[in-house]
Design a protein around this motif. Structure first.
Motif, PDB file in Angstrom:
ATOM      1  N   LYS A 244      81.396  76.959  12.999  1.00 59.23           N
ATOM      2  CA  LYS A 244      81.935  76.380  14.226  1.00 59.23           C
ATOM      3  C   LYS A 244      80.873  76.449  15.312  1.00 59.23           C
ATOM      4  O   LYS A 244      80.321  77.513  15.581  1.00 59.23           O
ATOM      5  CB  LYS A 244      83.182  77.154  14.644  1.00 59.23           C
TER       6      LYS A 244
ATOM      7  N   LYS B 252      80.779  70.719  21.379  1.00 63.38           N
ATOM      8  CA  LYS B 252      81.724  69.956  20.569  1.00 63.38           C
ATOM      9  C   LYS B 252      81.112  68.640  20.097  1.00 63.38           C
ATOM     10  O   LYS B 252      80.218  68.088  20.736  1.00 63.38           O
ATOM     11  CB  LYS B 252      82.990  69.691  21.386  1.00 63.38           C
TER      12      LYS B 252
ATOM     13  N   LYS C 135      86.147  69.018  10.572  1.00 65.91           N
ATOM     14  CA  LYS C 135      86.526  69.771  11.780  1.00 65.91           C
ATOM     15  C   LYS C 135      85.827  69.218  13.025  1.00 65.91           C
ATOM     16  O   LYS C 135      85.265  69.957  13.835  1.00 65.91           O
ATOM     17  CB  LYS C 135      86.241  71.270  11.594  1.00 65.91           C
TER      18      LYS C 135
ATOM     19  N   ASN D  10      85.682  67.495  16.716  1.00 65.91           N
ATOM     20  CA  ASN D  10      86.433  68.009  17.857  1.00 65.91           C
ATOM     21  C   ASN D  10      87.176  66.983  18.688  1.00 65.91           C
ATOM     22  O   ASN D  10      88.133  67.315  19.386  1.00 65.91           O
ATOM     23  CB  ASN D  10      85.481  68.790  18.775  1.00 65.91           C
TER      24      ASN D  10
ATOM     25  N   LYS E  98      94.792  69.809  19.113  1.00 71.72           N
ATOM     26  CA  LYS E  98      93.444  70.095  18.649  1.00 71.72           C
ATOM     27  C   LYS E  98      92.428  69.017  18.970  1.00 71.72           C
ATOM     28  O   LYS E  98      91.287  69.314  19.298  1.00 71.72           O
ATOM     29  CB  LYS E  98      93.462  70.312  17.130  1.00 71.72           C
ATOM     30  N   VAL E  99      92.792  67.756  18.815  1.00 71.25           N
ATOM     31  CA  VAL E  99      91.807  66.682  18.858  1.00 71.25           C
ATOM     32  C   VAL E  99      92.095  65.755  20.038  1.00 71.25           C
ATOM     33  O   VAL E  99      92.961  64.883  19.951  1.00 71.25           O
ATOM     34  CB  VAL E  99      91.805  65.886  17.532  1.00 71.25           C
TER      35      VAL E  99
ATOM     36  N   ASN F 116      90.170  71.667  24.836  1.00 73.06           N
ATOM     37  CA  ASN F 116      89.450  71.762  23.566  1.00 73.06           C
ATOM     38  C   ASN F 116      88.161  70.954  23.538  1.00 73.06           C
ATOM     39  O   ASN F 116      87.405  71.031  22.575  1.00 73.06           O
ATOM     40  CB  ASN F 116      90.360  71.334  22.413  1.00 73.06           C
TER      41      ASN F 116
ATOM     42  N   THR G  70      88.680  77.270  22.986  1.00 74.54           N
ATOM     43  CA  THR G  70      89.781  76.889  22.110  1.00 74.54           C
ATOM     44  C   THR G  70      91.064  77.034  22.907  1.00 74.54           C
ATOM     45  O   THR G  70      91.331  78.093  23.479  1.00 74.54           O
ATOM     46  CB  THR G  70      89.856  77.792  20.869  1.00 74.54           C
TER      47      THR G  70
END
Length: 521
Positions: free
Chosen positions: A4, A8, A34, A36, A72-73, A458, A464
Motif C-alpha cells: 500500500k 494514491k 487496489k 484508490n 473506498k473509491v 480516501n 484511510t
C-alpha cells in the motif's frame, strides 16, 4: 496481499472504454489492483456507465473487510467542456517532418463526451472532433496544432470551410512523431474555455450529478466570477462556505451517515492563465488538479518541475488536495516496461508531496493495464521509503496557526512514541486534510460520520477513512474508535495511537481541539 502506498493512484476510465472493455472488467481491474480512485468525464451519455461502475466496484468490495465498501473509491468527474480529440486511420500512424497532411475538423459533441474516436474504416483522412462550433471559427492559416500535448506539431497552411460545423485544413508537419487515435488536440486558436457553457454542460449542472461525484474537476475558468457560477450551479445560490470548507457546508447533514452531500471542487491547472489565477481562486476550492502535459504547451518544459514543486508546496501549506496528472507510464500503452524517465517522473511527483497521481486512459485501457498498476504502485512505495527518512515539514517557530500547532504536535508525539497510526475525528474532513498536508510518514485513520466525506478523505495522502455511526461525546468516540481499530485494522492490546481533533474535545463541543496518546486496552 498488495503493498500500500501513501500517495494514491487514480485510474482514468472513459465511456468508450466502458463500452469496449465492459464494466465488469474495469471494476475487477480497479478492485484487484487496489486502485484508490476513478476519474471520468461526466455527460448524459456516460451517466449510466458511471452509475453501473460505482455499483459494481461497491459490490466487489462488499465482503473485503469491515469498512463500508461504498466509502473506498471516490469518483472524480469533470465536464465535457470544449475539447478536441484525434482520430486516425487504423488507430496509429507516424509522420515525418515536412510532410503534408489533410485534417477534417468537425463538431461532434457526442464523440467528445464518450471519448469515441473510431475512424470510419473507409476513410483515409485524419479527423479532429471538437465539442463546439466556436472552436472552429477561430482557426486560421498559420495556426499551430499540438497533438498529444505537443509531441507532434502541425501548421495550418490552407483552410476549406464547408459549414459552421465542418472544415478541412491542409497542414505541414513541423514536428513529426506518432499519432494515436484518442489523444487530445490543442491550439492557441481553438478555445478550451468552460464559459459560455455548452448546452450539454448546462444540463449537467441541473442533472444532480453532484451527488454522484465526490470531486468535480473544473477547467477552462477565466475569472473568480466563473468559478462562483459553477459552484452556485452545483451548491445553490449563496451556499455557505468557509476557508476550512470551501464546498461542504458544515451542518447537521455531515453527522448523518447516509446524507447526500455536495462534491468538493478541484481546480484544473492546465495553462499559464490558470496557473496565474491560483492566488485568487485557490481559497475557493478544495484542491488542485495539475495537468503538466497541458501546462507544458503554454510553458517551456524546463519550467514544469519548478512550477510543480511550487504548486505542491503551496497546496500543502494551505491544506489543499494536490493531484498530479501528466503522461505517467505513457509508453506502457504499448510496452510492458516503462522508461527510466517515466519511473523517475512518478517518483519525483510523489516525493514532492502530491496526494495522488493520475494514470491516463491511454494506459489504463491499454493491453498492459495490470502491469501499469503494479509498476506504479512499486514506484510510489519505493520513493516514499526514501522520503520518509528525511521527513520534517518545518521548524516549530514557523508554524502559522493554532491548528497547525495541534496537528504538528500530534505528529511529533506519534513519531516519538512509535505509534501504529494517528487517528483523527473529523466532521467535514479538515483535521484529516491538515494532518495529511504535513506529509507525516505515519498512517492516518480518519473517523467521520458521513459516507461521502469518508470517500473524499480516501483521496488524501496517507489517509484511510472510516465511518462512525453516531456522533457522541469525545469519551465515547474514543471507545468506539478503539473498537474500529481492533475490528477493522487488526490493532492488538498494547498498540498505541495518537488521537487528534480540531473540532471537539472534552472541554467543549465546538471550537476546541485536543490530541492525546492512547493505547488499546
Amino acid at each position: 496481499m498488495k503493498i500500500k502506498s501513501k500517495a494514491k493512484l487514480i485510474w482514468t476510465v472513459t465511456n468508450n472504454g466502458c463500452e469496449k472493455l465492459g464494466i465488469d472488467h474495469i471494476a475487477s481491474t480497479i478492485v484487484k489492483n487496489k486502485l484508490n480512485a476513478v476519474r471520468m468525464t461526466y455527460s448524459s451519455l456516460a451517466y449510466p456507465n458511471i452509475l453501473k461502475l460505482r455499483e459494481k466496484i461497491t459490490k466487489l468490495l462488499a465482503n473485503e473487510d469491515k469498512q463500508p465498501a461504498d466509502g473506498k473509491v471516490p469518483f472524480l468527474l469533470s465536464f465535457v467542456g470544449r475539447r478536441a480529440l484525434l482520430s486516425v486511420p487504423n488507430g496509429e500512424i507516424t509522420l515525418e517532418n515536412g510532410v503534408e497532411v489533410e485534417i477534417a475538423f468537425q463538431v461532434d459533441f457526442s464523440a467528445c463526451a464518450s471519448m469515441s474516436t473510431d475512424s470510419n474504416a473507409e476513410s483515409k483522412q485524419f479527423e479532429v472532433r471538437v465539442s463546439s462550433e466556436d472552436q472552429l471559427s477561430t482557426l486560421k492559416i498559420g495556426s499551430i496544432i499540438n497533438i498529444s500535448y505537443g509531441s507532434v506539431e502541425l501548421q495550418i497552411v490552407e483552410i476549406k470551410k464547408k459549414s459552421a460545423t465542418e472544415l478541412t485544413a491542409r497542414c505541414i508537419v513541423e514536428n513529426g512523431g506518432t499519432l494515436i487515435s484518442g489523444v487530445d488536440v490543442h491550439s492557441q486558436d481553438m478555445s478550451r474555455d468552460l464559459f459560455p457553457l455548452l448546452s450539454d454542460d448546462e444540463k449537467t449542472l441541473r442533472a444532480g450529478f453532484s451527488y454522484l461525484a465526490d470531486f468535480v474537476i473544473v477547467d477552462g475558468i477565466k475569472s473568480e466570477q466563473e468559478l462562483f457560477a459553477i459552484k452556485a450551479g452545483i451548491l445553490g445560490e449563496n451556499a455557505p462556505f468557509s476557508e476550512r470548507h470551501p464546498s461542504i457546508p458544515i451542518n447537521k447533514d455531515v453527522l448523518e451517515t447516509e446524507a447526500l452531500l455536495p462534491p468538493r471542487f478541484l481546480l484544473k491547472v492546465d495553462s499559464k492563465r490558470s496557473y496565474e489565477l491560483l492566488p485568487i481562486l485557490l481559497k475557493h476550492v478544495d484542491g488542485v488538479f495539475l495537468s503538466r502535459s497541458e501546462l507544458g504547451i503554454d510553458e517551456h518544459p524546463h519550467n514544469l518541475p519548478i512550477l510543480q514543486k511550487d504548486l505542491v508546496d503551496r497546496c500543502n501549506r494551505m491544506s489543499k488536495t494536490i493531484i498530479i496528472a501528466s503522461e505517467l507510464m505513457h509508453s506502457m500503452r504499448l510496452n510492458a516496461n516503462p522508461t527510466r524517465a517515466e519511473v523517475s517522473d512518478m517518483a519525483n511527483a510523489a516525493a514532492d508531496g502530491s496526494d495522488a497521481l493520475v494514470l491516463s486512459h491511454e494506459v489504463t485501457e491499454g493491453p498492459n493495464a495490470d502491469l501499469v498498476a503494479e509498476v506504479s504502485l512499486e514506484t510510489l512505495v519505493n520513493s516514499e521509503a526514501w522520503v520518509e527518512k528525511k521527513w520534517h515539514p518545518f521548524e516549530m517557530d514557523k508554524i502559522p496557526s493554532d491548528d497547525d500547532a495541534v496537528t504538528y504536535g500530534a505528529i511529533r508525539i506519534a513519531q516519538q512514541a512509535n505509534v501504529r497510526a494517528i487517528v483523527c475525528f473529523t466532521e467535514g474532513g479538515y483535521t484529516a486534510m491538515k494532518l495529511s498536508s504535513m506529509r507525516t510518514p505515519t498512517e492516518i485513520i480518519a473517523i467521520t460520520c458521513n459516507k461521502k466525506i469518508m470517500r473524499q478523505l480516501n483521496l488524501l495522502r496517507s489517509v484511510t477513512g472510516m465511518v462512525l455511526e453516531s456522533r457522541s461525546q469525545v469519551e465515547r468516540i474514543l471507545n468506539e474508535t478503539k473498537d474500529i481499530l481492533v475490528n477493522a485494522f487488526g490493532f492488538k492490546k498494547g498498540d498505541k495511537f495518537v488521537f487528534v481533533s480540531l473540532t471537539a474535545s472534552s472541554v467543549s463541543e465546538r471550537n476546541s481541539n485536543l490530541f492525546t496518546l492512547q493505547e488499546i486496552d
